[in-house]
Design a protein around this motif. Sequence first.
Motif, PDB file in Angstrom:
ATOM      1  N   VAL A  46      -7.686   3.856  -0.331  1.00 54.00           N
ATOM      2  CA  VAL A  46      -8.083   2.967   0.761  1.00 54.00           C
ATOM      3  C   VAL A  46      -8.728   3.772   1.888  1.00 54.00           C
ATOM      4  CG1 VAL A  46      -7.313   1.274   2.466  1.00 54.00           C
ATOM      5  CG2 VAL A  46      -6.277   1.306   0.182  1.00 54.00           C
ATOM      6  N   LYS A  47      -7.971   4.718   2.493  1.00 52.53           N
ATOM      7  CA  LYS A  47      -8.503   5.554   3.570  1.00 52.53           C
ATOM      8  C   LYS A  47      -7.478   6.616   3.945  1.00 52.53           C
ATOM      9  CE  LYS A  47      -6.837   2.741   7.471  1.00 52.53           C
ATOM     10  NZ  LYS A  47      -7.228   2.086   8.744  1.00 52.53           N
ATOM     11  N   ASP A  48      -7.921   7.601   4.734  1.00 51.84           N
ATOM     12  CA  ASP A  48      -7.011   8.559   5.362  1.00 51.84           C
ATOM     13  C   ASP A  48      -6.583   7.986   6.700  1.00 51.84           C
ATOM     14  OD1 ASP A  48      -7.201  10.483   3.313  1.00 51.84           O
ATOM     15  OD2 ASP A  48      -9.079  11.243   4.152  1.00 51.84           O
ATOM     16  N   VAL A  49      -5.274   7.815   6.893  1.00 50.52           N
ATOM     17  CA  VAL A  49      -4.751   7.165   8.090  1.00 50.52           C
ATOM     18  C   VAL A  49      -4.608   8.152   9.244  1.00 50.52           C
ATOM     19  CG1 VAL A  49      -2.838   5.801   9.009  1.00 50.52           C
ATOM     20  CG2 VAL A  49      -3.535   5.510   6.639  1.00 50.52           C
ATOM     21  N   VAL A  50      -4.067   9.340   8.972  1.00 48.29           N
ATOM     22  CA  VAL A  50      -3.915  10.405   9.968  1.00 48.29           C
ATOM     23  C   VAL A  50      -4.428  11.697   9.334  1.00 48.29           C
ATOM     24  CG1 VAL A  50      -2.321  11.645  11.488  1.00 48.29           C
ATOM     25  CG2 VAL A  50      -1.854   9.268  10.898  1.00 48.29           C
ATOM     26  N   THR A  51      -5.126  12.518  10.126  1.00 45.65           N
ATOM     27  CA  THR A  51      -5.710  13.749   9.596  1.00 45.65           C
ATOM     28  C   THR A  51      -5.389  14.928  10.506  1.00 45.65           C
ATOM     29  OG1 THR A  51      -7.813  13.540  10.794  1.00 45.65           O
ATOM     30  CG2 THR A  51      -7.627  12.389   8.660  1.00 45.65           C
ATOM     31  N   ARG A  52      -5.886  16.096  10.113  1.00 44.53           N
ATOM     32  CA  ARG A  52      -5.714  17.298  10.930  1.00 44.53           C
ATOM     33  C   ARG A  52      -6.343  17.111  12.308  1.00 44.53           C
ATOM     34  NH1 ARG A  52      -6.297  23.339   8.409  1.00 44.53           N
ATOM     35  NH2 ARG A  52      -5.335  24.477  10.129  1.00 44.53           N
ATOM     36  N   GLY A  53      -7.399  16.313  12.392  1.00 48.91           N
ATOM     37  CA  GLY A  53      -8.035  16.035  13.672  1.00 48.91           C
ATOM     38  C   GLY A  53      -7.138  15.287  14.636  1.00 48.91           C
ATOM     39  N   ASP A  54      -6.079  14.638  14.106  1.00 48.80           N
ATOM     40  CA  ASP A  54      -5.104  13.934  14.947  1.00 48.80           C
ATOM     41  C   ASP A  54      -3.928  14.825  15.327  1.00 48.80           C
ATOM     42  OD1 ASP A  54      -6.404  11.299  14.814  1.00 48.80           O
ATOM     43  OD2 ASP A  54      -5.854  11.367  12.696  1.00 48.80           O
ATOM     44  N   GLY A  55      -3.996  16.119  14.952  1.00 52.08           N
ATOM     45  CA  GLY A  55      -2.917  17.048  15.285  1.00 52.08           C
ATOM     46  C   GLY A  55      -1.898  17.220  14.185  1.00 52.08           C
ATOM     47  N   LEU A  56      -2.252  16.827  12.977  1.00 49.00           N
ATOM     48  CA  LEU A  56      -1.327  16.938  11.854  1.00 49.00           C
ATOM     49  C   LEU A  56      -1.622  18.185  11.036  1.00 49.00           C
ATOM     50  CD1 LEU A  56       0.984  15.285  10.540  1.00 49.00           C
ATOM     51  CD2 LEU A  56      -0.731  14.278   9.035  1.00 49.00           C
ATOM     52  N   LYS A  57      -0.557  18.905  10.660  1.00 48.72           N
ATOM     53  CA  LYS A  57      -0.718  20.089   9.823  1.00 48.72           C
ATOM     54  C   LYS A  57       0.517  20.253   8.944  1.00 48.72           C
ATOM     55  CE  LYS A  57      -2.267  24.918  10.003  1.00 48.72           C
ATOM     56  NZ  LYS A  57      -2.542  26.084  10.892  1.00 48.72           N
ATOM     57  N   PHE A  58       0.309  20.336   7.653  1.00 49.25           N
ATOM     58  CA  PHE A  58       1.374  20.458   6.655  1.00 49.25           C
ATOM     59  C   PHE A  58       2.422  19.340   6.782  1.00 49.25           C
ATOM     60  CE2 PHE A  58      -0.100  24.944   7.089  1.00 49.25           C
ATOM     61  CZ  PHE A  58      -0.623  25.082   5.819  1.00 49.25           C
ATOM     62  N   ASN A  80       0.852  -1.184   0.000  1.00 49.13           N
ATOM     63  CA  ASN A  80       0.000   0.000   0.000  1.00 49.13           C
ATOM     64  C   ASN A  80       0.890   1.237   0.000  1.00 49.13           C
ATOM     65  OD1 ASN A  80      -2.654  -1.182   0.147  1.00 49.13           O
ATOM     66  ND2 ASN A  80      -2.216  -1.708   2.279  1.00 49.13           N
ATOM     67  N   ILE A  81       0.402   2.314  -0.603  1.00 44.54           N
ATOM     68  CA  ILE A  81       1.182   3.551  -0.740  1.00 44.54           C
ATOM     69  C   ILE A  81       0.613   4.602   0.202  1.00 44.54           C
ATOM     70  CG2 ILE A  81       1.889   5.363  -2.349  1.00 44.54           C
ATOM     71  CD1 ILE A  81       1.402   3.235  -4.611  1.00 44.54           C
ATOM     72  N   LEU A  82       1.470   5.149   1.088  1.00 45.33           N
ATOM     73  CA  LEU A  82       1.074   6.181   2.038  1.00 45.33           C
ATOM     74  C   LEU A  82       1.652   7.508   1.580  1.00 45.33           C
ATOM     75  CD1 LEU A  82       1.897   3.868   4.949  1.00 45.33           C
ATOM     76  CD2 LEU A  82      -0.340   4.938   4.759  1.00 45.33           C
ATOM     77  N   VAL A  83       0.797   8.536   1.456  1.00 48.14           N
ATOM     78  CA  VAL A  83       1.187   9.815   0.884  1.00 48.14           C
ATOM     79  C   VAL A  83       0.944  10.946   1.886  1.00 48.14           C
ATOM     80  CG1 VAL A  83       0.901  11.406  -1.052  1.00 48.14           C
ATOM     81  CG2 VAL A  83       0.523   8.953  -1.399  1.00 48.14           C
ATOM     82  N   ALA A  84       1.962  11.792   2.097  1.00 48.21           N
ATOM     83  CA  ALA A  84       1.788  13.002   2.907  1.00 48.21           C
ATOM     84  C   ALA A  84       1.105  14.055   2.043  1.00 48.21           C
ATOM     85  CB  ALA A  84       3.143  13.504   3.412  1.00 48.21           C
ATOM     86  N   ASP A  85      -0.201  14.199   2.244  1.00 46.58           N
ATOM     87  CA  ASP A  85      -1.045  15.100   1.458  1.00 46.58           C
ATOM     88  C   ASP A  85      -1.011  16.470   2.143  1.00 46.58           C
ATOM     89  OD1 ASP A  85      -2.934  16.153  -0.232  1.00 46.58           O
ATOM     90  OD2 ASP A  85      -4.591  14.885   0.459  1.00 46.58           O
ATOM     91  N   SER A  86      -0.032  17.290   1.786  1.00 48.67           N
ATOM     92  CA  SER A  86       0.346  18.444   2.612  1.00 48.67           C
ATOM     93  C   SER A  86      -0.768  19.474   2.781  1.00 48.67           C
ATOM     94  CB  SER A  86       1.598  19.116   2.050  1.00 48.67           C
ATOM     95  OG  SER A  86       1.358  19.711   0.784  1.00 48.67           O
ATOM     96  N   GLU A  87      -1.392  19.887   1.698  1.00 50.71           N
ATOM     97  CA  GLU A  87      -2.393  20.951   1.795  1.00 50.71           C
ATOM     98  C   GLU A  87      -3.725  20.451   2.355  1.00 50.71           C
ATOM     99  OE1 GLU A  87      -1.944  24.208   1.290  1.00 50.71           O
ATOM    100  OE2 GLU A  87       0.163  23.895   0.821  1.00 50.71           O
ATOM    101  N   ASN A  88      -3.921  19.134   2.347  1.00 51.95           N
ATOM    102  CA  ASN A  88      -5.112  18.560   2.975  1.00 51.95           C
ATOM    103  C   ASN A  88      -4.830  18.091   4.404  1.00 51.95           C
ATOM    104  OD1 ASN A  88      -7.006  18.908   0.848  1.00 51.95           O
ATOM    105  ND2 ASN A  88      -6.178  17.122  -0.217  1.00 51.95           N
ATOM    106  N   HIS A  89      -3.593  18.259   4.876  1.00 51.30           N
ATOM    107  CA  HIS A  89      -3.207  17.974   6.265  1.00 51.30           C
ATOM    108  C   HIS A  89      -3.550  16.536   6.663  1.00 51.30           C
ATOM    109  CE1 HIS A  89      -2.818  22.327   6.358  1.00 51.30           C
ATOM    110  NE2 HIS A  89      -4.093  22.440   6.038  1.00 51.30           N
ATOM    111  N   ARG A  90      -3.117  15.571   5.849  1.00 50.74           N
ATOM    112  CA  ARG A  90      -3.441  14.180   6.141  1.00 50.74           C
ATOM    113  C   ARG A  90      -2.428  13.233   5.511  1.00 50.74           C
ATOM    114  NH1 ARG A  90      -8.930  14.500   2.404  1.00 50.74           N
ATOM    115  NH2 ARG A  90      -7.907  14.465   0.364  1.00 50.74           N
ATOM    116  N   ILE A  91      -2.432  12.004   5.999  1.00 52.96           N
ATOM    117  CA  ILE A  91      -1.692  10.915   5.374  1.00 52.96           C
ATOM    118  C   ILE A  91      -2.723  10.000   4.727  1.00 52.96           C
ATOM    119  CG2 ILE A  91      -0.068   9.020   5.692  1.00 52.96           C
ATOM    120  CD1 ILE A  91       1.108  11.774   6.334  1.00 52.96           C
ATOM    121  N   ALA A  92      -2.687   9.897   3.395  1.00 52.55           N
ATOM    122  CA  ALA A  92      -3.655   9.107   2.641  1.00 52.55           C
ATOM    123  C   ALA A  92      -3.048   7.773   2.230  1.00 52.55           C
ATOM    124  CB  ALA A  92      -4.122   9.872   1.406  1.00 52.55           C
TER     125      ALA A  92
END
Length: 216
Positions: A173-185, A152-164
């Motif tokens: 597949v899904k968003d693994v970590v998001t801004r709601g988890d304290g992630l930004k840029f 599986n490929i995990l991508v740091a989606d910088s402007e969407n503040h998430r790891i997809a």
Amino acid sequence: IPLNYKPVCIALLDSTTLVITGDAQNIHLLDYLQEKDRCVLQVKETEGTVCPAGVAVDSLGRIIIISHRQGYVINCNGDILSRLTMVGESQMGDCLNITTNSKNNIILSDFHNSCVHVFDSTGQYVHKFNSCGCESGQLDHPVGICTDDTDNILVADSENHRIAKFSATGDFVKDVVTRGDGLKFPYGVTMSQDLSQLLVCDCDLDNVIKVFSSSN
């Protein structure tokens, strides 16, 4: 882990060592348990200055870096083992990050075109996937990229503040970590050797590396 430079991309060399770029020509091999450098190296290129951005480590322990659309495979001394031929260069942006999978395929995130390019282990172009946007499965200026044990490929989606997360063929597949988890840029992402943790370069505050559970 506090740093005195802004990290751009990270990859795992062994169970305790991160390879980190972002410090001009320097590549840091950092023991993240001891929070200090094992060594700092530079690419031994005779044809010009190399300022690494994207970085990956393949199954043979070779370090692969991208600098201004040119790819290099180097050893831990900075010696160049081979160069990647970037086919279809006109279709790619000049800000690329890189990873490999279990088959040693080469996978690039394209910041300016908000997509992912896939090459085989010999450097031949296979395909690209994704489109620019903020909906689930879309990317907005992707930066760091890595793969898990099932490719599986995990991508740091910088402007969407998430790891997809995407499948090996590019299906969302899904968003693994998001801004709601304290992630930004997020700018870089890799996994711990036991695959239990995600290590993410977060460039919003204080230039830190954040650690998340991969089971999110």
